[in-house]
Each structure stands twice: as C-alpha cells, then as structure tokens.
Design a protein around this motif. Structure first.
Motif, PDB file in Angstrom:
ATOM      1  N   GLN A 136      17.306  -1.404   8.288  1.00 53.40           N
ATOM      2  CA  GLN A 136      16.815  -1.726   6.954  1.00 53.40           C
ATOM      3  C   GLN A 136      15.302  -1.544   6.911  1.00 53.40           C
ATOM      4  O   GLN A 136      14.566  -2.046   7.756  1.00 53.40           O
ATOM      5  N   ASP A 137      14.834  -0.823   5.900  1.00 54.58           N
ATOM      6  CA  ASP A 137      13.414  -0.521   5.739  1.00 54.58           C
ATOM      7  C   ASP A 137      12.995  -0.958   4.337  1.00 54.58           C
ATOM      8  O   ASP A 137      13.240  -0.248   3.355  1.00 54.58           O
ATOM      9  N   SER A 138      12.393  -2.124   4.229  1.00 55.71           N
ATOM     10  CA  SER A 138      12.031  -2.674   2.919  1.00 55.71           C
ATOM     11  C   SER A 138      10.924  -1.883   2.228  1.00 55.71           C
ATOM     12  O   SER A 138      10.735  -2.005   1.014  1.00 55.71           O
ATOM     13  N   SER A 139      10.190  -1.049   2.963  1.00 53.47           N
ATOM     14  CA  SER A 139       9.117  -0.257   2.350  1.00 53.47           C
ATOM     15  C   SER A 139       9.666   0.763   1.361  1.00 53.47           C
ATOM     16  O   SER A 139       8.936   1.269   0.504  1.00 53.47           O
ATOM     17  N   LEU A 140      10.960   1.042   1.453  1.00 54.01           N
ATOM     18  CA  LEU A 140      11.575   2.000   0.543  1.00 54.01           C
ATOM     19  C   LEU A 140      11.665   1.460  -0.882  1.00 54.01           C
ATOM     20  O   LEU A 140      11.888   2.214  -1.819  1.00 54.01           O
ATOM     21  N   ALA A 141      11.507   0.140  -1.035  1.00 55.71           N
ATOM     22  CA  ALA A 141      11.628  -0.457  -2.357  1.00 55.71           C
ATOM     23  C   ALA A 141      10.576   0.066  -3.320  1.00 55.71           C
ATOM     24  O   ALA A 141      10.797   0.139  -4.528  1.00 55.71           O
ATOM     25  N   SER A 142       9.425   0.453  -2.813  1.00 59.57           N
ATOM     26  CA  SER A 142       8.332   0.898  -3.674  1.00 59.57           C
ATOM     27  C   SER A 142       8.090   2.398  -3.636  1.00 59.57           C
ATOM     28  O   SER A 142       7.487   2.951  -4.529  1.00 59.57           O
ATOM     29  N   SER A 143       8.580   3.068  -2.597  1.00 57.70           N
ATOM     30  CA  SER A 143       8.283   4.493  -2.477  1.00 57.70           C
ATOM     31  C   SER A 143       9.255   5.178  -1.539  1.00 57.70           C
ATOM     32  O   SER A 143       9.810   4.573  -0.634  1.00 57.70           O
TER      33      SER A 143
END
Length: 318
Positions: free
Chosen positions: A164-171
């Motif tokens: 899971q990579d939460s940084s994908l939520a914005s970009s």
C-alpha cells in the motif's frame, strides 16, 4: 404489490440461455480438441472459433470456472498494437475482437482457469477475462480483499508482492522508476512483480496504483481493482500496457455513448434539470487522453453527479 411473472420468466430464460450456451460450447470445444491429431489444422481452426464464441459468453457474466479440454493442448496469447490474438497448438489462431483478456503468454495444460470481473469507473465499461494455469503466490494485506481464486500465500510459480502506497492519493507521478525497489522477500526469494496501490477513501473496495515488473524499470499504472488483477496475469509490462490500451479504448467508446445519451436527456429535461449536472456525469474526453492521471476525486465526482440527478427526480445518465 404484484410481481410481473412474465418479466421474471423472460429474465430467467435469458440467464438460462447464457449458461446453457456456455455449457454447449464447452462440450463442442472438448470434442474438437479430442480430434486435433486426426484433423490437424482444420480442427484447430474450429476450436479457435468455438473458444472465441465461448469467451464472448464469458463477457456477459461474472464467474470463475475451469475449462477442461480432456487432453493436453498449448494456447498462446499475444497482444500487439492494441490487438489481441491466440493460437492453438501452434497451428491456427484467431484475432479477438471486442474482448479484454489478461492471460499468460503460453499455457500447456489439459485444463485452464477462466474468471471474469466487471470494470466500473464509475459506470460499467466491460468485463475483463482472466485466463491462467500457473500457481500464484500472493503476499498481501488481507484488508485488500482479493478474490480467493487469484492465488494464495503458499509457494507458487509466480510470486507477487502487494504494497500500500498512500502517496498515490494525491498524485500518480512517474518521477521515479521501479529500479529503486527491492524485489526480494525476507527469505531472499525474488518477487516477479510488485503491485503498489492505494484505496479509495469513499470505497475501500476500489484501488488505484502501479505495477513494477522484475525485469523492467518502468511503472505501469492501473485504475480499479479489476485492472489491478490484470497485472497479476500479465507476464510483462508490454503485454499489460497493450491490453490496458484496449480497455481504455472501450472506455472512450462507452463514455461517448453516455455523452450522447446525456445530450438527448438535456434536450428533453431542460430546464427542469441542470445542464451542468449531465455534463459532470460523464468523463471529460480530454481527461481520457491521459488515463494514468485518474484519481479517486475525479471518479467520485462523476458518480456523485449522476446520483444527484437521480435524487432530484431527473433521469440518470447510467
């Protein structure tokens, strides 16, 4: 409230016809495969035609099944320039029209696994078909809720890691590539691919992200759990990107259909319903030019616009 028995009967007959048709074609394929050695290329062509029809049947339902040929055969799947094709026993093949299939490149077996799932972003675009024979060893958090038929944690032929990579939520920035990732687990076993994903805050069953294949430094982005599953059965980045391009092309076609529907509704509903509401309920054609930039907020706005129209007594686009 009285039930419309005739309507129920029609729906039942339709479902029965689909299931019966799949079973009949499965039998025909079984019979034809048994005689490929006797009739060679001619029968291989017949099997190819019947498999193509069978895959068309799978497009209309969500299912998981095993197709038993009764003898060992070789299936070869390929995708080039946005066009998919399969061959049987290296004798005869067929170009698949209108189907979106994620499959292993070469399958040599008497049985193959077939599963389907609907791709909705947010309206239904198509059923994806998955075909495989290998055993998949999946390393993932149970909260991801993957279908059991995809694989398990026991040793398998293909090892896949989910992160899971939460940084994908914005970009969905591609400013860095896959070379920075360590493709080995704690036991020094090598992963064949790593899938990085993030969940939709408003729908935990929906995801977006990218996949890194072991021998390729470039990311491949996906949107939706259905497309993420496709990364598992794709053996390399080129195959995944090729099949994805077919899916995105289908999305553009379906979106155009809904856009024309919205235009007709506007003509009949206006001024009772807002024009902007209908414009927001479909994809912006310019946005579809860069599918990899999709984010949850964009998809949620389309879905909410359609729900809002319906809640206000207007005709929904889908």
């Amino acid at each position: 409230m009285k039930l419309n028995k005739r309507g129920i009967g029609i729906v039942f007959d339709w479902i029965f016809s689909i299931v019966a048709g799949v079973l009949i074609f499965s039998f025909l394929i079984y019979f034809a495969v048994q005689h490929t050695d006797l009739f060679g290329k001619v029968t291989a062509r017949v099997v190819a035609e019947e498999l193509d029809i069978l895959f068309s049947g799978y497009e209309t339902m969500q299912t998981k099944s095993v197709l038993d040929f009764g003898k060992k055969i070789e299936l070869e799947f390929s995708c080039d320039d946005g066009e998919q094709r399969f061959k049987i026993n290296n004798k005869e093949g067929k170009t698949m029209r209108g189907k979106i299939i994620f499959a292993e490149k070469n399958i040599k077996s008497d049985k193959i696994n077939v599963a389907t799932a609907s791709w909705n972003i947010p309206f239904r675009v198509a059923n994806f078909i998955y075909i495989w024979d290998k055993r998949y060893e999946l390393d993932y958090d149970p909260d991801l809720k993957l279908p059991e038929w995809m694989g398990s944690s026991v040793p398998g032929d293909v090892k896949v890691k989910f992160v899971q990579d939460s940084s994908l939520a914005s970009s969905s920035s591609s400013s860095f590539d896959c070379s920075q990732y360590f493709f080995r687990n704690q036991n020094n076993q090598e992963y064949d691919k790593i899938v990085y994903y993030d969940k939709n805050p408003s729908d935990n069953d929906d995801v977006r992200g990218y996949v890194c294949f072991k021998d390729d430094k470039r990311k491949s982005f996906f949107f939706g759990k259905t497309m993420m599953i496709g990364t598992i059965f794709s053996e390399n980045r080129e195959d995944f990107e090729c099949v994805k391009s077919i899916a995105v092309k289908r999305l553009r076609i379906v979106n155009e259909v809904y856009s024309k529907k919205a235009d007709k509704i506007i003509f009949s509903e206006f001024p009772r319903c807002e024009i902007d509401g209908y414009n927001r309920a479909v994809h912006d054609p310019e946005k579809l030019r860069n599918f990899d930039s999709f984010d949850f907020g964009y998809i949620n706005r389309i879905e909410n616009a359609n729900k809002d129209l319906i809640s206000r007594g207007c005709v929904g686009v889908y």
